[in-house]
Motif scaffolding. Structure first.
Motif, PDB file in Angstrom:
ATOM      1  N   MET A 115     -12.401  26.301 -14.070  1.00 50.66           N
ATOM      2  CA  MET A 115     -13.618  26.173 -13.256  1.00 50.66           C
ATOM      3  C   MET A 115     -14.431  27.465 -13.303  1.00 50.66           C
ATOM      4  N   TYR A 116     -13.731  28.604 -13.196  1.00 47.29           N
ATOM      5  CA  TYR A 116     -14.444  29.885 -13.250  1.00 47.29           C
ATOM      6  C   TYR A 116     -15.180  30.040 -14.581  1.00 47.29           C
ATOM      7  N   GLN A 117     -14.492  29.670 -15.664  1.00 46.34           N
ATOM      8  CA  GLN A 117     -15.117  29.845 -16.974  1.00 46.34           C
ATOM      9  C   GLN A 117     -16.339  28.939 -17.116  1.00 46.34           C
ATOM     10  N   ARG A 118     -16.154  27.716 -16.694  1.00 44.50           N
ATOM     11  CA  ARG A 118     -17.256  26.749 -16.799  1.00 44.50           C
ATOM     12  C   ARG A 118     -18.456  27.186 -15.945  1.00 44.50           C
ATOM     13  N   THR A 119     -18.174  27.645 -14.736  1.00 41.42           N
ATOM     14  CA  THR A 119     -19.248  28.055 -13.835  1.00 41.42           C
ATOM     15  C   THR A 119     -19.921  29.332 -14.341  1.00 41.42           C
ATOM     16  N   THR A 120     -19.128  30.256 -14.851  1.00 41.95           N
ATOM     17  CA  THR A 120     -19.697  31.483 -15.439  1.00 41.95           C
ATOM     18  C   THR A 120     -20.636  31.113 -16.583  1.00 41.95           C
ATOM     19  N   ASN A 121     -20.195  30.226 -17.439  1.00 40.60           N
ATOM     20  CA  ASN A 121     -21.042  29.807 -18.573  1.00 40.60           C
ATOM     21  C   ASN A 121     -22.339  29.175 -18.071  1.00 40.60           C
ATOM     22  N   ALA A 122     -22.232  28.351 -17.029  1.00 40.16           N
ATOM     23  CA  ALA A 122     -23.425  27.682 -16.487  1.00 40.16           C
ATOM     24  C   ALA A 122     -24.392  28.709 -15.896  1.00 40.16           C
ATOM     25  N   ILE A 123     -23.845  29.690 -15.179  1.00 39.78           N
ATOM     26  CA  ILE A 123     -24.684  30.739 -14.591  1.00 39.78           C
ATOM     27  C   ILE A 123     -25.377  31.549 -15.682  1.00 39.78           C
ATOM     28  N   ARG A 124     -24.634  31.865 -16.720  1.00 36.93           N
ATOM     29  CA  ARG A 124     -25.204  32.717 -17.769  1.00 36.93           C
ATOM     30  C   ARG A 124     -26.335  32.037 -18.545  1.00 36.93           C
ATOM     31  N   GLN A 125     -26.427  30.736 -18.454  1.00 38.05           N
ATOM     32  CA  GLN A 125     -27.574  30.071 -19.103  1.00 38.05           C
ATOM     33  C   GLN A 125     -28.884  30.442 -18.415  1.00 38.05           C
ATOM     34  N   VAL A 126     -28.783  30.858 -17.146  1.00 37.29           N
ATOM     35  CA  VAL A 126     -30.020  31.163 -16.409  1.00 37.29           C
ATOM     36  C   VAL A 126     -30.077  32.589 -15.876  1.00 37.29           C
ATOM     37  N   ASP A 127     -28.942  33.288 -15.836  1.00 31.13           N
ATOM     38  CA  ASP A 127     -28.899  34.620 -15.229  1.00 31.13           C
ATOM     39  C   ASP A 127     -27.928  35.485 -16.026  1.00 31.13           C
ATOM     40  N   GLN A 128     -28.480  36.499 -16.696  1.00 27.07           N
ATOM     41  CA  GLN A 128     -27.651  37.365 -17.540  1.00 27.07           C
ATOM     42  C   GLN A 128     -27.096  38.564 -16.782  1.00 27.07           C
ATOM     43  N   ASP A 129     -27.661  38.881 -15.623  1.00 26.25           N
ATOM     44  CA  ASP A 129     -27.404  40.201 -15.056  1.00 26.25           C
ATOM     45  C   ASP A 129     -26.492  40.259 -13.839  1.00 26.25           C
ATOM     46  N   SER A 130     -26.488  39.204 -13.038  1.00 26.93           N
ATOM     47  CA  SER A 130     -25.690  39.280 -11.809  1.00 26.93           C
ATOM     48  C   SER A 130     -24.201  39.290 -12.136  1.00 26.93           C
ATOM     49  N   TRP A 131     -23.429  39.966 -11.275  1.00 23.27           N
ATOM     50  CA  TRP A 131     -21.982  39.949 -11.447  1.00 23.27           C
ATOM     51  C   TRP A 131     -21.430  38.603 -10.991  1.00 23.27           C
ATOM     52  N   VAL A 132     -20.432  38.124 -11.698  1.00 22.25           N
ATOM     53  CA  VAL A 132     -19.746  36.886 -11.335  1.00 22.25           C
ATOM     54  C   VAL A 132     -18.382  37.277 -10.775  1.00 22.25           C
ATOM     55  N   CYS A 133     -18.152  36.929  -9.513  1.00 26.72           N
ATOM     56  CA  CYS A 133     -16.921  37.349  -8.841  1.00 26.72           C
ATOM     57  C   CYS A 133     -15.910  36.219  -8.774  1.00 26.72           C
ATOM     58  N   VAL A 134     -14.710  36.543  -9.162  1.00 25.07           N
ATOM     59  CA  VAL A 134     -13.636  35.553  -9.121  1.00 25.07           C
ATOM     60  C   VAL A 134     -12.541  36.036  -8.186  1.00 25.07           C
ATOM     61  N   ALA A 135     -11.882  35.086  -7.554  1.00 22.76           N
ATOM     62  CA  ALA A 135     -10.836  35.405  -6.582  1.00 22.76           C
ATOM     63  C   ALA A 135      -9.563  34.663  -6.967  1.00 22.76           C
ATOM     64  N   PRO A 136      -8.442  35.170  -6.545  1.00 25.89           N
ATOM     65  CA  PRO A 136      -7.184  34.462  -6.812  1.00 25.89           C
ATOM     66  C   PRO A 136      -6.994  33.288  -5.857  1.00 25.89           C
ATOM     67  N   GLN A 137      -5.951  32.508  -6.076  1.00 20.95           N
ATOM     68  CA  GLN A 137      -5.505  31.570  -5.037  1.00 20.95           C
ATOM     69  C   GLN A 137      -5.337  32.372  -3.755  1.00 20.95           C
ATOM     70  N   ALA A 138      -5.814  31.805  -2.628  1.00 24.53           N
ATOM     71  CA  ALA A 138      -5.778  32.583  -1.388  1.00 24.53           C
ATOM     72  C   ALA A 138      -4.375  32.629  -0.781  1.00 24.53           C
ATOM     73  N   ILE A 139      -3.778  31.452  -0.643  1.00 27.18           N
ATOM     74  CA  ILE A 139      -2.492  31.413   0.063  1.00 27.18           C
ATOM     75  C   ILE A 139      -1.444  32.143  -0.774  1.00 27.18           C
ATOM     76  N   GLY A 140      -0.817  33.111  -0.183  1.00 22.62           N
ATOM     77  CA  GLY A 140       0.163  33.921  -0.896  1.00 22.62           C
ATOM     78  C   GLY A 140      -0.438  35.226  -1.364  1.00 22.62           C
ATOM     79  N   VAL A 141      -1.479  35.148  -2.210  1.00 22.49           N
ATOM     80  CA  VAL A 141      -2.067  36.385  -2.744  1.00 22.49           C
ATOM     81  C   VAL A 141      -2.747  37.185  -1.634  1.00 22.49           C
ATOM     82  N   ASN A 142      -3.376  36.510  -0.682  1.00 20.40           N
ATOM     83  CA  ASN A 142      -3.981  37.226   0.454  1.00 20.40           C
ATOM     84  C   ASN A 142      -2.919  37.947   1.278  1.00 20.40           C
TER      85      ASN A 142
END
Ligand code: 9MR
Length: 477
Positions: free
Chosen positions: A237-264
Motif C-alpha cells: 500500500m505504501y509503495q502504491r500510494t507513494t507512486n500515486a503521489i509522485r505522479q502529482v507531487d515530486q517534493d513533499s516527503w512521504v512518511c511511512v509508519a510501522p504496524q502500531a500494535i507492538g511496535v509502539n
C-alpha cells in the motif's frame, strides 16, 4: 486482560527481549526547507476533535495557534485529515473539504510552521457502529475510512470498555481484512486509498508549508499481524500510494509508519524498503509512534512502571533507528505521536526523557495532542498543564547545514553543525522568554537578527570550517 498484557510486554522489555536490533550506524538525516536548511520539527497533533466532526475540522482556532506559538515556540503540526472526508463517495473528492484544510494550512504558513498531513484512522472507520461512537456513546472511537469502504460482512462489533479493544472485534478485523484485500474480495479499496492521497497531494503539491504526508495513522493488519503484514500488504500500500503521489507531487516527503500494535510499545518492526520514484534523492521519512504500555494503561512514570517504560524506550529507539537507517535507507525520523496523561506521577520526567531521545535521534516530534484536557497543554478552561513548561525550551528550528549535536536548558542552547556552504539562509533558533528575557550572547556565530517578539534568533556561522559550534546564553551571562 489489559493489565496482564501490559505486564507481559513490560517483562519482555525488562528482559531485553523486545526489539533486538542495536540501532544504526547511519547518521540522522533531516527534512529540509526550500532554503536547504535541516528542519528540527517540534509541534502537536491537531487534533482528535477533527475525527468525527461533520466538517472534518479540528476544534482549534487561529487564536489557539497564536497561544501555542507564543507559549511554546512550536514550528510544526501533524494535522489530521481523513479518507472519509477526502472521498465521501467512491471516486469523488471533496474539494470544499480540501479548501478547509488549505485554509487551516494558511494559518500555519502565516506563522512560519511546517505541516504534515496525517491520514488518520482509529479502528478503521466511524461506520463500525451505527452511531460511529463504538456503540457506547463514548465519542470519537472509530474514524478514518468512509462508510462505503467499510465491509464487515455482517460480523459483530460489541461495546468495549477501552477504545483500543475495538480493534479485535470481529467486524473491525474483517473491515481491515477487506481493506488489505487479504480476503480477496476488495482489491479496489487500496486503489481508492492511493487515489484519495493523490487528490490531496494534487492540492498541496505547490504548497511550501505542507512538507510531508503521513500515509496512514497506526496501521493495523486485521487477521494478518507482524512482519508478514508489514512486509506484505502494508508495504505494498505504501509503495502504491507513494507512486500515486509522485505522479502529482515530486517534493513533499512521504512518511511511512510501522504496524502500531507492538511496535509502539517497543517490539521490532518488519517493515521493508519503500522506493521513491522521484528524480533525485529519495524523500521518504519514518514516522513511528511511542506509547509504552504501563503509561497508556494509567500507571505513572515511577517504580516498576518507570523501569519497564525505560526499557521500552531503549528498545523502541534502537529499532526505530535501525528501520530508518538500515531498512528504509537513512531516512529522516519524525515521531508522529508521543503523549500521556500529564497528571500521572513522573509525567515531566517522561516527557523530558522522550524529547532527549528525540533530540539525540535527530527526530521531529508531534505531541499527542493539542486537544484541551489532561493529555494536552491546556485544560478546557484555558489553564496550562505542566506540558507547556516542559516543552517550552530552546531548540534550533532550521539549521544551515547538518546538525551533529545539540542540547539545551531553558537559558542555554548549544548546537554543533556541519555547515553547508550552499545554504545561504541563516540558522534559526527559538529561545523562550523564561530563559531569555532580554538580549542574547552568542558565541561561535554572527547574529543576523534577534526578534524578541517571535523569540527567534538567526545566526550565521563562518563558512569554510568543517564544523561550527554555536552557544547561546542570555546577555550578561
Ligand atoms: O485520545 C484519543 C481518544 O480521545 C479517542 O477516543 C481515541 C479513539 O479515537 O483516540 C485517541 O487518540 C489516539 C490516536 O487517535 C492514535 N494514537 C493513540 C492516541 C491516544 O490513544
Amino acid at each position: 486482560m489489559a493489565g496482564s498484557l501490559a505486564l507481559g510486554a513490560g517483562v519482555a522489555a525488562a528482559q531485553g527481549s523486545l526489539a533486538s536490533s542495536g540501532g544504526s550506524d547511519v547518521a540522522p538525516s533531516y527534512i529540509t526547507d526550500d532554503d536547504g536548511r535541516s528542519l528540527i520539527l517540534r509541534g502537536f497533533n491537531t487534533a482528535s476533535s477533527a475525527k468525527s466532526a461533520p466538517d472534518g475540522m479540528p476544534d482549534f482556532t487561529e487564536a489557539d495557534l497564536d497561544r501555542e506559538q507564543a507559549d511554546m515556540g512550536t514550528n510544526f503540526v501533524r494535522f489530521l485529515i481523513s479518507w472519509r472526508s477526502v472521498e465521501p463517495a467512491p471516486g469523488q473528492y471533496d474539494q470544499a473539504y480540501l479548501d478547509r484544510v488549505e485554509d487551516r494550512v494558511s494559518w500555519y504558513a502565516e506563522r512560519g510552521y511546517k505541516v504534515m498531513l496525517d491520514m488518520h484512522q482509529d479502528v478503521y472507520s466511524g461506520a463500525i457502529t451505527p452511531a460511529g461512537d463504538g456503540g457506547n456513546g463514548a465519542g470519537n472511537i472509530g474514524n478514518g475510512a468512509p462508510a462505503w469502504a467499510t465491509f464487515m460482512d455482517g460480523l459483530a462489533v460489541k461495546p468495549q470498555p477501552r477504545w483500543e479493544l475495538y480493534y479485535i472485534q470481529p467486524g473491525v478485523m474483517r473491515a481491515f481484512d477487506n481493506f488489505w484485500n487479504t480476503t480477496g474480495k476488495h482489491p479496489e479499496l487500496v486503489e481508492h486509498y492511493a487515489n484519495a492521497w493523490q487528490a490531496v497531494a494534487e492540492r498541496f503539491a505547490g504548497n511550501d508549508t505542507v512538507v510531508a504526508y503521513d500515509l496512514m495513522n497506526e496501521p493495523f493488519g486485521g487477521s494478518m499481524q507482524g512482519p508478514s503484514f508489514e512486509a506484505g500488504p502494508l508495504a505494498a500500500m505504501y509503495q502504491r500510494t507513494t507512486n500515486a503521489i509522485r505522479q502529482v507531487d515530486q517534493d513533499s516527503w512521504v512518511c511511512v509508519a510501522p504496524q502500531a500494535i507492538g511496535v509502539n510499545q517497543g517490539l521490532s518492526s518488519g517493515l521493508t524498503k519503500i522506493n521513491d520514484p522521484r528524480a533525485g534523492e529519495q524523500r521518504i521519512a519514518y514516522c513511528p509512534h511511542l506509547y509504552p504500555l504501563p503509561l497508556d494503561l494509567g500507571d505513572g512514570y515511577s517504580g516498576l512502571s518507570r523501569t519497564l517504560t525505560d526499557a521500552t524506550i531503549t528498545a523502541w529507539r534502537a529499532d526505530i533507528e535501525h528501520v530508518a537507517g538500515d531498512v528504509l535507507g537513512g531516512v529522516p525520523i519524525i515521531i508522529g505521536e508521543i503523549g500521556l496523561d500529564t497528571t500521572l506521577p513522573g509525567a515531566t520526567d517522561y516527557i523530558d526523557r522522550v524529547y532527549t531521545n528525540a533530540r539525540e535521534m535527530g527526530a521531529g516530534v508531534a505531541y499527542w495532542s493539542s486537544d484541551p484536557g489532561p493529555w494536552g497543554p491546556y485544560l478546557p478552561d484555558g489553564s496550562q498543564t505542566l506540558l507547556v513548561d516542559s516543552l517550552n525550551k530552546p531548540y534550533p528550528r532550521a539549521v544551515a547545514g547538518t546538525p551533529t549535536e545539540w542540547s539545551s536548558t531553558v537559558d542555554r542552547l548549544q548546537l554543533t553543525l556541519t555547515p553547508d556552504p550552499a545554504v545561504t539562509a541563516p540558522t534559526e533558533i527559538y529561545l523562550p522568554e523564561s530563559g531569555f528575557p532580554g538580549g542574547v550572547k552568542v558565541e561561535g556565530a554572527d547574529v543576523v537578527n534577534w526578534d524578541r517578539d517571535s523569540r527567534l534568533l538567526t545566526v550565521r556561522t563562518a563558512t569554510g570550517a568543517p564544523t561550527a559550534t554555536v552557544t547561546v546564553t542570555p546577555a550578561g551571562s
